[in-house]
Scaffold this motif. Sequence first.
Motif, PDB file in Angstrom:
ATOM      1  N   HIS A  63       0.825  -1.212   0.000  1.00  0.00           N
ATOM      2  CA  HIS A  63       0.000   0.000   0.000  1.00  0.00           C
ATOM      3  C   HIS A  63       0.862   1.266   0.000  1.00  0.00           C
ATOM      4  O   HIS A  63       0.502   2.262  -0.623  1.00  0.00           O
ATOM      5  N   TYR A  64       1.990   1.212   0.680  1.00  0.00           N
ATOM      6  CA  TYR A  64       2.800   2.435   0.849  1.00  0.00           C
ATOM      7  C   TYR A  64       4.027   2.493  -0.059  1.00  0.00           C
ATOM      8  O   TYR A  64       4.601   3.563  -0.235  1.00  0.00           O
ATOM      9  N   ILE A  65       4.439   1.328  -0.595  1.00  0.00           N
ATOM     10  CA  ILE A  65       5.658   1.316  -1.419  1.00  0.00           C
ATOM     11  C   ILE A  65       5.296   0.960  -2.853  1.00  0.00           C
ATOM     12  O   ILE A  65       4.545   0.004  -3.090  1.00  0.00           O
ATOM     13  N   ASP A  66       5.848   1.707  -3.798  1.00  0.00           N
ATOM     14  CA  ASP A  66       5.746   1.320  -5.202  1.00  0.00           C
ATOM     15  C   ASP A  66       6.941   0.393  -5.466  1.00  0.00           C
ATOM     16  O   ASP A  66       8.087   0.847  -5.555  1.00  0.00           O
ATOM     17  N   ALA A  67       6.652  -0.911  -5.557  1.00  0.00           N
ATOM     18  CA  ALA A  67       7.746  -1.893  -5.633  1.00  0.00           C
ATOM     19  C   ALA A  67       8.507  -1.800  -6.960  1.00  0.00           C
ATOM     20  O   ALA A  67       9.665  -2.206  -7.031  1.00  0.00           O
ATOM     21  N   ASP A  68       7.868  -1.257  -8.002  1.00  0.00           N
ATOM     22  CA  ASP A  68       8.569  -1.148  -9.294  1.00  0.00           C
ATOM     23  C   ASP A  68       9.662  -0.091  -9.237  1.00  0.00           C
ATOM     24  O   ASP A  68      10.773  -0.296  -9.735  1.00  0.00           O
ATOM     25  N   THR A  69       9.338   1.043  -8.632  1.00  0.00           N
ATOM     26  CA  THR A  69      10.334   2.127  -8.594  1.00  0.00           C
ATOM     27  C   THR A  69      11.087   2.155  -7.261  1.00  0.00           C
ATOM     28  O   THR A  69      11.999   2.958  -7.073  1.00  0.00           O
ATOM     29  N   LEU A  70      10.675   1.287  -6.324  1.00  0.00           N
ATOM     30  CA  LEU A  70      11.250   1.277  -4.972  1.00  0.00           C
ATOM     31  C   LEU A  70      11.244   2.674  -4.347  1.00  0.00           C
ATOM     32  O   LEU A  70      12.265   3.189  -3.896  1.00  0.00           O
ATOM     33  N   THR A  71      10.048   3.262  -4.370  1.00  0.00           N
ATOM     34  CA  THR A  71       9.861   4.570  -3.727  1.00  0.00           C
ATOM     35  C   THR A  71       8.600   4.501  -2.879  1.00  0.00           C
ATOM     36  O   THR A  71       7.751   3.612  -3.071  1.00  0.00           O
ATOM     37  N   LEU A  72       8.499   5.460  -1.957  1.00  0.00           N
ATOM     38  CA  LEU A  72       7.274   5.550  -1.159  1.00  0.00           C
ATOM     39  C   LEU A  72       6.227   6.296  -1.975  1.00  0.00           C
ATOM     40  O   LEU A  72       6.566   7.217  -2.729  1.00  0.00           O
ATOM     41  N   ARG A  73       4.970   5.885  -1.843  1.00  0.00           N
ATOM     42  CA  ARG A  73       3.904   6.579  -2.573  1.00  0.00           C
ATOM     43  C   ARG A  73       3.630   7.898  -1.865  1.00  0.00           C
ATOM     44  O   ARG A  73       3.064   7.923  -0.760  1.00  0.00           O
ATOM     45  N   ARG A  74       4.037   8.971  -2.512  1.00  0.00           N
ATOM     46  CA  ARG A  74       4.001  10.299  -1.872  1.00  0.00           C
ATOM     47  C   ARG A  74       2.613  10.673  -1.354  1.00  0.00           C
ATOM     48  O   ARG A  74       2.473  11.235  -0.280  1.00  0.00           O
ATOM     49  N   ASP A  75       1.573  10.330  -2.128  1.00  0.00           N
ATOM     50  CA  ASP A  75       0.224  10.741  -1.718  1.00  0.00           C
ATOM     51  C   ASP A  75      -0.264   9.971  -0.496  1.00  0.00           C
ATOM     52  O   ASP A  75      -1.297  10.299   0.072  1.00  0.00           O
ATOM     53  N   ARG A  76       0.482   8.947  -0.067  1.00  0.00           N
ATOM     54  CA  ARG A  76       0.051   8.172   1.109  1.00  0.00           C
ATOM     55  C   ARG A  76       0.920   8.465   2.333  1.00  0.00           C
ATOM     56  O   ARG A  76       0.708   7.889   3.396  1.00  0.00           O
ATOM     57  N   MET A  77       1.917   9.324   2.177  1.00  0.00           N
ATOM     58  CA  MET A  77       2.800   9.649   3.302  1.00  0.00           C
ATOM     59  C   MET A  77       2.374  10.994   3.905  1.00  0.00           C
ATOM     60  O   MET A  77       1.848  11.856   3.199  1.00  0.00           O
ATOM     61  N   PRO A  78       2.590  11.172   5.213  1.00  0.00           N
ATOM     62  CA  PRO A  78       1.953  12.307   5.891  1.00  0.00           C
ATOM     63  C   PRO A  78       2.689  13.644   5.811  1.00  0.00           C
ATOM     64  O   PRO A  78       2.136  14.658   6.214  1.00  0.00           O
TER      65      PRO A  78
END
Length: 364
Positions: free
Chosen positions: A26-41
Amino acid sequence: QKNGFDHFMLKEIFEQPRVIADTLNHYIDADTLTLRRDRMPFTRKQAVLLRQLTIVACGTAYHAGMMGKALIQQLAKVRVDTEIASEYRYSEMLNTENEVVIAVSQSGETADTVAAVRKARKNGQRVIALCNVIGSTIARETDAVLYTLAGPEIAVASTKAYSTQMLLFELIALDLANLRGELSDEDLKRHLTELLQIPAKMEQILAQKETVKAFAQSQCKCNDVFFIGRLMDYYSSLEAALKLKEISYLHSEAYAAGELKHGTIAMIDDATLVVAIATQESILEKTMSNVQEVRARGAKLLLLTNYPFEPPVGAELWNIPHTFDEFAPMLTIVYLQLFAYYMALQKGCDIDKPRNLAKSVTVE
Ligand code: M6R
């Protein structure tokens, strides 16, 4: 439904690899290995301006908050205080400019945590919730919510909610560290890659359940259990001791290993079980010297570590799969949840509904 498990607690312990994977997805985009910005506070600007975090919670959620404090201070270099919600709501709080409050609650309905949220908001602070129940009071009354994707937790003893709360603190700490320039993009990717391995490593521990059960059976005459560790291992000790008391009614305490000699070591004798946790390389030797001290007083010893140690003669050793030190508590706790479960089972306790307790404490 219990899906073939004898108790909800055991089922929920075994669900941890899946719910950790769900929360990671839910929080990590596994393809780009980044955190999903719209889900971080935090935005970059909010992260840079942040001066102080205050974490409020009760019980197991408070222990996750202590882990959060260690992680955020260590990785993101932001000052963090952790407050028990029932204390916070009545104490004099000195606000800092650019302070943010994080409320942690599985149910989102714990009366003291709700009151702490209302107090912080009345003081004009931004409040972020880490919560498991969608649409709960705390989720509704806070400025932002990060959901743990643990699914319904039925057993009174919290297990999978705790591990997903710790995971959210890992993600917040890594994100803040990256946004504040304390952790490079490359190092962030390295950490996220390792986090994605945690479910498989949890499975390796769950596969050891017969070892844990046999050891619990060997401890049926034990009257006192002391959990010791330093730093994050101390916070794991607090959670392990609470779990054991809550469902087995056995006397247990957690001690910061270096604090034992200031009084408590007087209680240790050959009828005591000491569970020592040593997963943090920076203080391994210190913890191991405390282990020698309790052994010298005749205590039985269980050692949990992810480092190669020759256990003292007669001691039980449980190996934790190797991971980054800051992620080790998510693995340690799986062993200790199983240990509490099997201790309670052999004592014939009502594991899913321990005496005097409710799943959600909605009164003060
Ligand atoms: O629903 P919450 O996370 O706010 O509940 C907080 C505590 O009541 C809860 O964690 C309690 O300590 C558990 N029964 C421990 O297993």
